[in-house]
Scaffold this motif. Structure first.
Motif, mmCIF file in Angstrom:
data_model
loop_
_atom_site.group_PDB
_atom_site.id
_atom_site.type_symbol
_atom_site.label_atom_id
_atom_site.label_comp_id
_atom_site.label_asym_id
_atom_site.label_seq_id
_atom_site.Cartn_x
_atom_site.Cartn_y
_atom_site.Cartn_z
ATOM 1 N N ALA A 1 0.855 -1.194 0.000
ATOM 2 C CA ALA A 1 0.000 0.000 0.000
ATOM 3 C C ALA A 1 0.889 1.242 0.000
ATOM 4 N N VAL A 2 0.753 2.064 -1.021
ATOM 5 C CA VAL A 2 1.562 3.273 -1.150
ATOM 6 C C VAL A 2 0.693 4.496 -0.838
ATOM 7 N N VAL A 3 1.082 5.244 0.164
ATOM 8 C CA VAL A 3 0.401 6.493 0.509
ATOM 9 C C VAL A 3 1.082 7.624 -0.245
ATOM 10 N N ARG B 1 3.571 6.223 11.850
ATOM 11 C CA ARG B 1 3.330 5.361 13.006
ATOM 12 C C ARG B 1 2.752 4.018 12.567
ATOM 13 N N LEU B 2 1.838 4.074 11.607
ATOM 14 C CA LEU B 2 1.232 2.839 11.113
ATOM 15 C C LEU B 2 2.272 1.943 10.442
ATOM 16 N N GLN B 3 3.249 2.525 9.790
ATOM 17 C CA GLN B 3 4.290 1.739 9.133
ATOM 18 C C GLN B 3 5.070 0.847 10.110
ATOM 19 N N LEU B 4 5.068 1.209 11.388
ATOM 20 C CA LEU B 4 5.796 0.449 12.408
ATOM 21 C C LEU B 4 4.974 -0.688 13.001
ATOM 22 N N ASP B 5 3.712 -0.779 12.611
ATOM 23 C CA ASP B 5 2.814 -1.788 13.176
ATOM 24 C C ASP B 5 2.961 -3.095 12.407
ATOM 25 N N ASN B 6 3.925 -3.917 12.790
ATOM 26 C CA ASN B 6 4.206 -5.164 12.074
ATOM 27 C C ASN B 6 3.081 -6.184 12.217
ATOM 28 N N ASP B 7 2.426 -6.197 13.364
ATOM 29 C CA ASP B 7 1.316 -7.138 13.554
ATOM 30 C C ASP B 7 0.184 -6.837 12.579
ATOM 31 N N PHE B 8 -0.102 -5.556 12.410
ATOM 32 C CA PHE B 8 -1.144 -5.178 11.453
ATOM 33 C C PHE B 8 -0.771 -5.606 10.039
ATOM 34 N N LYS B 9 0.448 -5.370 9.631
ATOM 35 C CA LYS B 9 0.872 -5.704 8.269
ATOM 36 C C LYS B 9 0.810 -7.211 8.031
ATOM 37 N N LYS B 10 1.177 -8.000 9.018
ATOM 38 C CA LYS B 10 1.070 -9.453 8.874
ATOM 39 C C LYS B 10 -0.383 -9.896 8.770
ATOM 40 N N GLU B 11 -1.243 -9.281 9.571
ATOM 41 C CA GLU B 11 -2.661 -9.652 9.589
ATOM 42 C C GLU B 11 -3.336 -9.342 8.256
ATOM 43 N N VAL B 12 -2.942 -8.248 7.618
ATOM 44 C CA VAL B 12 -3.529 -7.880 6.332
ATOM 45 C C VAL B 12 -3.308 -8.980 5.308
ATOM 46 N N LYS B 13 -2.093 -9.448 5.181
ATOM 47 C CA LYS B 13 -1.796 -10.490 4.201
ATOM 48 C C LYS B 13 -2.463 -11.810 4.563
ATOM 49 N N GLN B 14 -2.422 -12.178 5.832
ATOM 50 C CA GLN B 14 -2.987 -13.455 6.255
ATOM 51 C C GLN B 14 -4.503 -13.502 6.129
ATOM 52 N N SER B 15 -5.154 -12.346 6.205
ATOM 53 C CA SER B 15 -6.626 -12.323 6.184
ATOM 54 C C SER B 15 -7.214 -12.379 4.784
ATOM 55 N N PHE B 16 -6.394 -12.247 3.756
ATOM 56 C CA PHE B 16 -6.917 -12.283 2.384
ATOM 57 C C PHE B 16 -7.038 -13.739 1.938
ATOM 58 N N ASP B 17 -8.222 -14.130 1.452
ATOM 59 C CA ASP B 17 -8.509 -15.538 1.178
ATOM 60 C C ASP B 17 -8.331 -15.936 -0.288
ATOM 61 N N LYS B 18 -7.699 -15.062 -1.083
ATOM 62 C CA LYS B 18 -7.414 -15.415 -2.473
ATOM 63 C C LYS B 18 -5.900 -15.416 -2.679
ATOM 64 N N ARG B 19 -5.472 -15.369 -3.911
ATOM 65 C CA ARG B 19 -4.050 -15.445 -4.224
ATOM 66 C C ARG B 19 -3.300 -14.236 -3.682
ATOM 67 N N ASP C 1 6.291 -9.978 1.739
ATOM 68 C CA ASP C 1 5.530 -9.451 2.872
ATOM 69 C C ASP C 1 4.788 -8.189 2.444
ATOM 70 N N PHE C 2 3.741 -7.876 3.184
ATOM 71 C CA PHE C 2 2.983 -6.657 2.913
ATOM 72 C C PHE C 2 3.603 -5.485 3.669
ATOM 73 N N GLU C 3 3.796 -4.365 2.960
ATOM 74 C CA GLU C 3 4.358 -3.163 3.560
ATOM 75 C C GLU C 3 3.502 -1.944 3.254
ATOM 76 N N VAL C 4 3.595 -0.961 4.122
ATOM 77 C CA VAL C 4 2.975 0.354 3.887
ATOM 78 C C VAL C 4 4.104 1.316 3.567
ATOM 79 N N ILE C 5 4.034 1.917 2.403
ATOM 80 C CA ILE C 5 5.090 2.810 1.908
ATOM 81 C C ILE C 5 4.508 4.204 1.714
ATOM 82 N N MET C 6 5.272 5.215 2.017
ATOM 83 C CA MET C 6 4.824 6.587 1.768
ATOM 84 C C MET C 6 5.850 7.295 0.905
#
Length: 409
Positions: free
Chosen positions: A246-248, A289-307, A312-317
């Motif tokens: 996700a690029v801000v 601050r959100l970029q430092l939330d590693n648990d959130f970033k892991k949860e985003v990828k794990q919660s998607f039920d398709k390909r 790893d998922f990252e938040v970039i600005m």
């Protein structure tokens, strides 16, 4: 402009009323006077113009050629009050020489209007009319509308499939019916420990900056949100982004703006006019601050039920460039990096339009941010393999910001 409508089938009486208006109100009062001789013509005027003051005879024709009827004025008021086609006047003044009709009209309207007995033998009615007009116009000129925030967040998407992910994230999603606007808007909310975050969302009719700027302008005008957010997909710069990241857009500009010239060798050259628009510093800090939330970033990828991609998922600005066309040419991307902004992280077609419209919006102005996730690298390998995943991750970042980082007071 204050619009006054005289509804009376007596030409001499109309003339006297107009003289009364012009004797107490000047052109500086921005007064426009319309006149009609029957119910039909009055409705025709009110169908296209908002009337502030209506001066009404009660013994009035429905159609002029059919002659006046006893309840003509009453029937006009009844239709105006029951139909959504007309704006009901701020003030209605009945001016009749039939006291019994005035009394009936008074009972019918529950005394919400001004009633003046018209008498050709004296000018008392004119004195009373002038006094009332002066008070009414003074009040209308002092009618100040204060726009206040109506929604917490407005979310704009470029494509219907991107909109669907926004809608799925919300509770109680339903379509809004807007007067004078046939466009589709949807309303929903997030419930965070009993605190309701109101969200309105839509997608544009087509891709591009013109469409996104128009849509942003409309949604700000109609819903007055505290925040304007764009979610969706973008092409990333290799080496700086991975699929689904996700690029801000910390800032954005139109990479096609400027001037096309021929250089000394006769080759085409584009001289860009870079006019950057930045997000608010407070929002940029929340993203950091959100970029430092590693648990959130892991949860985003794990919660998607398709390909999903392997990375790893990252938040970039960083800077996102907007342009008028889809790019499938890495040389074009490199040209933007070499000759415009070397820190470029993504390229797409709408963000600058959203930022421009939000920056120059009417007050109260919203804060704005765009979150675009990477689905390709603007090369010949463009495909839709991770389109869904990218749409999903951009919405998850928006949802996290809306629930835990945005401030609504």
């Amino acid at each position: 402009m204050i619009n006054i409508l005289i509804v009376d089938d007596n030409p001499e009486k109309q003339k006297k009323i107009k003289n009364a208006i012009t004797s107490v109100l000047s052109e500086d009062d921005y007064i426009n006077v319309e006149s009609s001789v029957d119910v039909i013509s009055a409705k025709r005027i009110m169908n296209v113009k908002d009337i502030n003051i209506m001066i009404l005879d009660l013994y009035l024709p429905i159609r002029f050629e059919d002659g006046a009827v006893r309840d003509g004025g009453k029937r006009l008021i009844e239709e105006l009050s029951s139909s959504r086609r007309y704006k009901y006047p701020n003030y209605v003044i009945s001016l009749s020489q039939h006291p019994e009709q005035t009394q009936e009209f008074k009972e019918f309207t529950d005394e919400i209007h001004k009633y003046i007995n018209y008498d050709t033998s004296n000018d008392e009615w004119m004195i009373e009319l002038k006094k009332y007009l002066l008070r009414a116009v003074r009040t209308l000129k002092n009618d100040i509308n204060h726009r206040t925030y109506m929604y917490d967040v407005a979310v704009i998407c470029a494509l219907p499939e991107e909109l669907e992910y926004v809608k799925k994230s919300l509770e109680n999603i339903h379509e809004l019916e807007m007067e004078f606007d046939d466009f589709m808007y949807f309303s929903g909310y997030y419930n965070v420990e009993g605190n309701i975050i109101k969200v309105v969302t839509t997608c544009s009719t087509q891709m591009g900056m013109a469409a996104s700027a128009t849509m942003t302008t409309k949604i700000i005008h109609s819903f007055c949100p505290r925040y304007v957010v764009m979610t969706g997909i973008a092409a990333g710069v290799k080496g700086k982004t991975n699929m689904g990241d996700a690029v801000v857009a910390e800032y954005s500009w139109d990479y096609g703006a400027g001037k096309d010239i021929l250089d000394e060798s006769g080759n085409n050259k584009h001289k860009n006019t870079i006019q950057q628009i930045h997000i608010d510093a407070s929002i940029a800090n929340k993203v950091r601050r959100l970029q430092l939330d590693n648990d959130f970033k892991k949860e985003v990828k794990q919660s998607f039920d398709k390909r999903v991609p392997e990375n790893d998922f990252e938040v970039i600005m960083g800077p996102i460039a907007s342009g008028a066309s889809v790019i499938a040419n890495p040389e074009k991307v490199q040209d933007i990096i070499d000759n415009q902004i070397r820190d470029l992280v993504a390229i797409e077609m709408e963000v600058y339009g959203v930022y421009y419209a939000a920056k120059w919006a009417i007050s109260p102005k919203p804060k704005f941010i765009a979150i675009k996730s990477i689905c390709d690298y603007a090369d010949t390998n463009k495909n839709d393999d991770f389109h869904d995943y990218a749409s999903y991750t951009s919405v998850k970042v928006f949802e996290k910001l809306a629930k835990e980082y945005f401030e609504y007071e």
